[in-house]
Write a protein that holds these residues in place. Structure first.
Motif, PDB file in Angstrom:
ATOM      1  N   PRO A   1       9.835   8.671  -4.098  1.00 32.88           N
ATOM      2  CA  PRO A   1      10.848   9.668  -3.728  1.00 32.88           C
ATOM      3  C   PRO A   1      11.820   9.169  -2.657  1.00 32.88           C
ATOM      4  N   GLY A   2      11.523   7.997  -2.090  1.00 34.49           N
ATOM      5  CA  GLY A   2      12.395   7.493  -1.033  1.00 34.49           C
ATOM      6  C   GLY A   2      12.107   8.178   0.298  1.00 34.49           C
ATOM      7  N   ILE A   3      12.904   7.825   1.292  1.00 33.09           N
ATOM      8  CA  ILE A   3      12.691   8.389   2.636  1.00 33.09           C
ATOM      9  C   ILE A   3      13.968   9.117   3.048  1.00 33.09           C
TER      10      ILE A   3
ATOM     11  N   HIS B   1      13.037   6.562  12.379  1.00 27.74           N
ATOM     12  CA  HIS B   1      11.772   6.738  13.113  1.00 27.74           C
ATOM     13  C   HIS B   1      10.551   6.184  12.409  1.00 27.74           C
ATOM     14  N   ILE B   2      10.684   5.787  11.159  1.00 32.59           N
ATOM     15  CA  ILE B   2       9.453   5.507  10.404  1.00 32.59           C
ATOM     16  C   ILE B   2       8.663   4.316  10.943  1.00 32.59           C
ATOM     17  N   PHE B   3       9.320   3.481  11.797  1.00 28.07           N
ATOM     18  CA  PHE B   3       8.558   2.362  12.365  1.00 28.07           C
ATOM     19  C   PHE B   3       7.906   2.756  13.700  1.00 28.07           C
TER      20      PHE B   3
ATOM     21  N   LEU C   1       3.504   0.988   9.415  1.00 31.60           N
ATOM     22  CA  LEU C   1       4.831   0.371   9.577  1.00 31.60           C
ATOM     23  C   LEU C   1       5.050  -0.142  10.998  1.00 31.60           C
ATOM     24  N   SER C   2       4.405   0.513  12.018  1.00 29.96           N
ATOM     25  CA  SER C   2       4.524  -0.010  13.402  1.00 29.96           C
ATOM     26  C   SER C   2       3.924  -1.400  13.456  1.00 29.96           C
ATOM     27  N   ILE C   3       2.781  -1.557  12.744  1.00 28.92           N
ATOM     28  CA  ILE C   3       2.144  -2.881  12.738  1.00 28.92           C
ATOM     29  C   ILE C   3       3.041  -3.882  11.998  1.00 28.92           C
TER      30      ILE C   3
ATOM     31  N   PHE D   1       2.607   6.508  14.834  1.00 27.50           N
ATOM     32  CA  PHE D   1       2.128   7.834  14.414  1.00 27.50           C
ATOM     33  C   PHE D   1       3.199   8.674  13.744  1.00 27.50           C
ATOM     34  N   TYR D   2       4.312   8.041  13.377  1.00 25.66           N
ATOM     35  CA  TYR D   2       5.369   8.834  12.737  1.00 25.66           C
ATOM     36  C   TYR D   2       5.105   8.926  11.232  1.00 25.66           C
ATOM     37  N   ARG D   3       5.092  10.147  10.741  1.00 28.47           N
ATOM     38  CA  ARG D   3       4.914  10.352   9.297  1.00 28.47           C
ATOM     39  C   ARG D   3       5.973  11.323   8.811  1.00 28.47           C
ATOM     40  N   VAL D   4       6.484  11.043   7.618  1.00 29.96           N
ATOM     41  CA  VAL D   4       7.542  11.911   7.092  1.00 29.96           C
ATOM     42  C   VAL D   4       6.942  13.267   6.735  1.00 29.96           C
ATOM     43  N   ASP D   5       5.849  13.216   5.985  1.00 29.84           N
ATOM     44  CA  ASP D   5       5.212  14.475   5.607  1.00 29.84           C
ATOM     45  C   ASP D   5       3.772  14.405   6.088  1.00 29.84           C
ATOM     46  N   ARG D   6       3.522  15.034   7.230  1.00 30.78           N
ATOM     47  CA  ARG D   6       2.237  14.852   7.914  1.00 30.78           C
ATOM     48  C   ARG D   6       1.051  15.225   7.013  1.00 30.78           C
TER      49      ARG D   6
ATOM     50  N   ASP E   1       0.844  -1.214   0.000  1.00 34.88           N
ATOM     51  CA  ASP E   1       0.000   0.000   0.000  1.00 34.88           C
ATOM     52  C   ASP E   1       0.871   1.253   0.000  1.00 34.88           C
ATOM     53  N   ASN E   2       1.870   1.241   0.906  1.00 33.62           N
ATOM     54  CA  ASN E   2       2.791   2.393   0.980  1.00 33.62           C
ATOM     55  C   ASN E   2       3.523   2.584  -0.341  1.00 33.62           C
ATOM     56  N   ALA E   3       4.008   1.462  -0.899  1.00 38.59           N
ATOM     57  CA  ALA E   3       4.773   1.547  -2.154  1.00 38.59           C
ATOM     58  C   ALA E   3       3.896   2.133  -3.262  1.00 38.59           C
ATOM     59  N   VAL E   4       2.643   1.655  -3.350  1.00 37.93           N
ATOM     60  CA  VAL E   4       1.742   2.176  -4.389  1.00 37.93           C
ATOM     61  C   VAL E   4       1.508   3.665  -4.152  1.00 37.93           C
ATOM     62  N   LYS E   5       1.268   4.011  -2.844  1.00 35.88           N
ATOM     63  CA  LYS E   5       0.985   5.414  -2.506  1.00 35.88           C
ATOM     64  C   LYS E   5       2.124   6.330  -2.945  1.00 35.88           C
ATOM     65  N   HIS E   6       3.378   5.872  -2.792  1.00 34.59           N
ATOM     66  CA  HIS E   6       4.514   6.763  -3.029  1.00 34.59           C
ATOM     67  C   HIS E   6       5.116   6.667  -4.423  1.00 34.59           C
ATOM     68  N   THR E   7       4.737   5.624  -5.185  1.00 37.42           N
ATOM     69  CA  THR E   7       5.342   5.475  -6.517  1.00 37.42           C
ATOM     70  C   THR E   7       4.601   6.369  -7.524  1.00 37.42           C
TER      71      THR E   7
HETATM   72  P1  ADP Z   1       1.076   5.705   6.930  1.00 33.28           P
HETATM   73  O1  ADP Z   1      -0.075   4.864   7.313  1.00 33.28           O
HETATM   74  O2  ADP Z   1       0.919   7.139   7.252  1.00 33.28           O
HETATM   75  O3  ADP Z   1       1.604   5.440   5.562  1.00 33.28           O
HETATM   76  P2  ADP Z   1       3.264   4.161   7.820  1.00 33.28           P
HETATM   77  O4  ADP Z   1       3.599   3.759   9.198  1.00 33.28           O
HETATM   78  O5  ADP Z   1       2.872   3.086   6.895  1.00 33.28           O
HETATM   79  O6  ADP Z   1       2.181   5.285   7.948  1.00 33.28           O
HETATM   80  O7  ADP Z   1       4.493   4.930   7.244  1.00 33.28           O
HETATM   81  C1  ADP Z   1       5.136   5.923   7.992  1.00 33.28           C
HETATM   82  C2  ADP Z   1       5.736   6.980   7.105  1.00 33.28           C
HETATM   83  O8  ADP Z   1       6.801   6.407   6.351  1.00 33.28           O
HETATM   84  C3  ADP Z   1       4.776   7.484   6.085  1.00 33.28           C
HETATM   85  O9  ADP Z   1       4.140   8.620   6.553  1.00 33.28           O
HETATM   86  C4  ADP Z   1       5.644   7.810   4.906  1.00 33.28           C
HETATM   87  O10 ADP Z   1       6.043   9.157   4.982  1.00 33.28           O
HETATM   88  C5  ADP Z   1       6.847   6.952   5.059  1.00 33.28           C
HETATM   89  N1  ADP Z   1       6.850   5.830   4.111  1.00 33.28           N
HETATM   90  C6  ADP Z   1       6.374   4.612   4.267  1.00 33.28           C
HETATM   91  N2  ADP Z   1       6.548   3.854   3.182  1.00 33.28           N
HETATM   92  C7  ADP Z   1       7.161   4.643   2.290  1.00 33.28           C
HETATM   93  C8  ADP Z   1       7.610   4.438   0.920  1.00 33.28           C
HETATM   94  N3  ADP Z   1       7.471   3.278   0.288  1.00 33.28           N
HETATM   95  N4  ADP Z   1       8.212   5.487   0.302  1.00 33.28           N
HETATM   96  C9  ADP Z   1       8.362   6.653   0.933  1.00 33.28           C
HETATM   97  N5  ADP Z   1       7.944   6.926   2.194  1.00 33.28           N
HETATM   98  C10 ADP Z   1       7.353   5.927   2.857  1.00 33.28           C
END
Ligand code: ADP
Length: 460
Positions: free
Chosen positions: A395-397, A404-406, A427-429, A409-414, A363-369
């Protein structure tokens, strides 16, 4: 009884009891040994005195006391010398009126038949008498009786008893005082520990004992206590943060619903407008359902209430199942999902949880690609470990976010992340699922080069 409760009192009581027993055994042994020694010395003196007198009175085969004066060093405490001839008649007696010992015909006749007799007499001073045979050419020709005072023996023993009677209780009193003092000194850090521990409450876990103690039992206890408070502090802080974040995330969709419904209710609207509002409300409700079920999963995970139903599953089948599920959403964005076939890897895992992990990553990969990009999933097995890698062309992280991404409630771009429906729990899950299987998950990213998530699972 309350008085005996403090450890220092109980320690001292045990110490004093042991000391009392040890001292009593020591004193009794000392008294008995001394009495035995003094008695044997006195008996030896009596024997040698009797021998000297016997040697002086032998005249061929009879007793002759004509010239008997007792020569040699006077024996200290010598009270009398008496000599009997072969018929048992008293032929010499220097005892005088004062110390005249009572006649003991039995002792005299025993001596005349070759036996020695010892008896204790109380004639004012206490005496010990020895009646012994006088021999000439192997024949008994008379008897000698010598008496020595036992005063010195008794007074030495009495003095020892007095010393014991004074020193024994004195030693116990000093030991009790010393015991209370030493136990108090040794245990005083524990009092400090108790006082500080009492001040530390759930509301203020920032306090520490910080007692500068040596590395002994109490010092280690204080340090372990501080470490425990630090862990509790951390857990409470994360709990508070988690509650605050969860409330905040729940309030956002609720505020949106409230705003939209209030606006809609301000005046009458046609059915199309109501439908539009209801659709928006539905989106927010979906968001809340996702949030609440994620929260529930994590809460159950924390309480270790999620039973893992492990079975042997084919990693390839699971990965292609997950890919099939995200493909519709991916193709809507013009993103391709490709599998790079690995070996036919079997893992022992909970199928539903592992599928959820893969879906979260995909889901994350689809969202960010971006449009036209692709996602590649590959898997392999190495030395008993199965590895699944999900790589995208997003765009990568940024590296400062990677650690912190795991976190919950941590989000790179809120702002952007919320638009995409994420609250930072996915990602915590994932991490929890990987760790619950004894595995791990980590992310790599080079700027602009997409993100790569690697899941490492033990195969059994
Ligand atoms: P969310 O449900 O907000 O996506 P996640 O815990 O899955 O939360 O991810 C945390 C953060 O990590 C996201 O807010 C996003 O910014 C970053 N992230 C996760 N997966 C990717 C990815 N494939 N590419 C870039 N950023 C990612």
């Amino acid at each position: 009884m309350a008085l005996f409760r403090p450890i220092r009192v109980r320690l001292t009581l045990w110490f004093v009891l042991l000391l009392a027993i040890t001292l009593a055994i020591f004193c009794a042994a000392l008294y008995l040994a001394l009495r035995h020694n003094l008695n044997s010395t006195l008996n030896d003196s009596l024997e040698s005195r009797a021998q000297i007198v016997a040697g002086l009175v032998v005249d061929v085969d009879r007793v002759d006391v004509a010239e008997l004066t007792i020569p040699g060093d006077p024996v200290e405490g010598e009270e009398f010398v008496r000599v009997f001839d072969s018929s048992g008649n008293l032929v010499f007696d220097n005892s005088g009126e004062k110390f005249r010992p009572p006649d003991d015909p039995t002792a005299v006749s025993a001596a005349l038949s070759g036996a020695k007799t010892r008896r204790d007499l109380d004639l004012g001073p206490e005496l010990r008498a020895l009646t012994a045979p006088i021999r000439a050419n192997g024949k008994v020709i008379g008897a000698v009786e010598v008496g020595l005072s036992t005063d010195a023996l008794h007074s030495t023993l009495r003095t020892l008893l007095v010393i014991i009677a004074v020193i024994y209780p004195l030693a116990l009193i000093i030991a009790s005082g010393g015991g209370v003092f030493l136990a108090g000194r040794a245990l005083s850090p524990i009092d400090g520990l108790t006082r500080t521990a009492r001040r530390i409450s759930a509301e203020d876990l920032s306090q520490r004992l910080d007692l500068r103690l040596p590395d002994d039992e109490v010092g280690r206890l204080a340090r372990t206590f501080d470490e425990m408070i630090a862990r509790l502090d951390d857990a409470f802080r994360r709990q508070r943060q988690f509650t605050a974040d969860a409330s905040h995330e729940l309030r956002t969709p609720l505020t949106a619903i409230k705003g939209q419904t209030e606006v809609a209710l301000q005046r009458d609207r046609d059915p199309a407008e109501y439908r539009s509002v209801l659709r928006s409300v539905n989106v927010e409700v979906d968001r809340m359902i996702r949030l609440v079920s994620s929260l529930l999963t994590l809460a159950r995970a924390d309480a270790q209430q999620v039973p893992l139903t492990k079975e042997s599953i084919s990693l390839g089948a699971l990965v292609s199942d997950a890919a099939d599920q995200v493909r519709p959403a991916a193709s809507n964005k013009g993103v391709s999902v490709r599998l790079r076939n690995g070996a036919g890897t079997q893992v022992t895992a909970d199928q539903d949880l592992l599928l959820q992990l893969m879906l979260n990553l995909l889901d994350n990969a689809v969202k960010h690609t971006p449009l036209g990009g692709s996602i590649v999933i590959s898997w392999s097995n190495q030395e008993g470990h199965a590895k699944v890698v999900v790589a995208d062309e997003g765009p990568g992280i940024p590296s400062e976010h990677l650690p912190h991404i795991f976190d919950r409630f941590y989000r790179v771009d809120r702002a952007r992340s919320r638009d995409g429906g994420g609250v930072g729990l996915g990602l915590s899950i994932c991490r929890w699922i990987a760790e619950a299987h004894g595995g791990s998950i980590h992310a790599d990213s080079s700027p602009g080069g997409g993100a790569t998530f690697t899941v490492d699972l033990p195969m059994h």
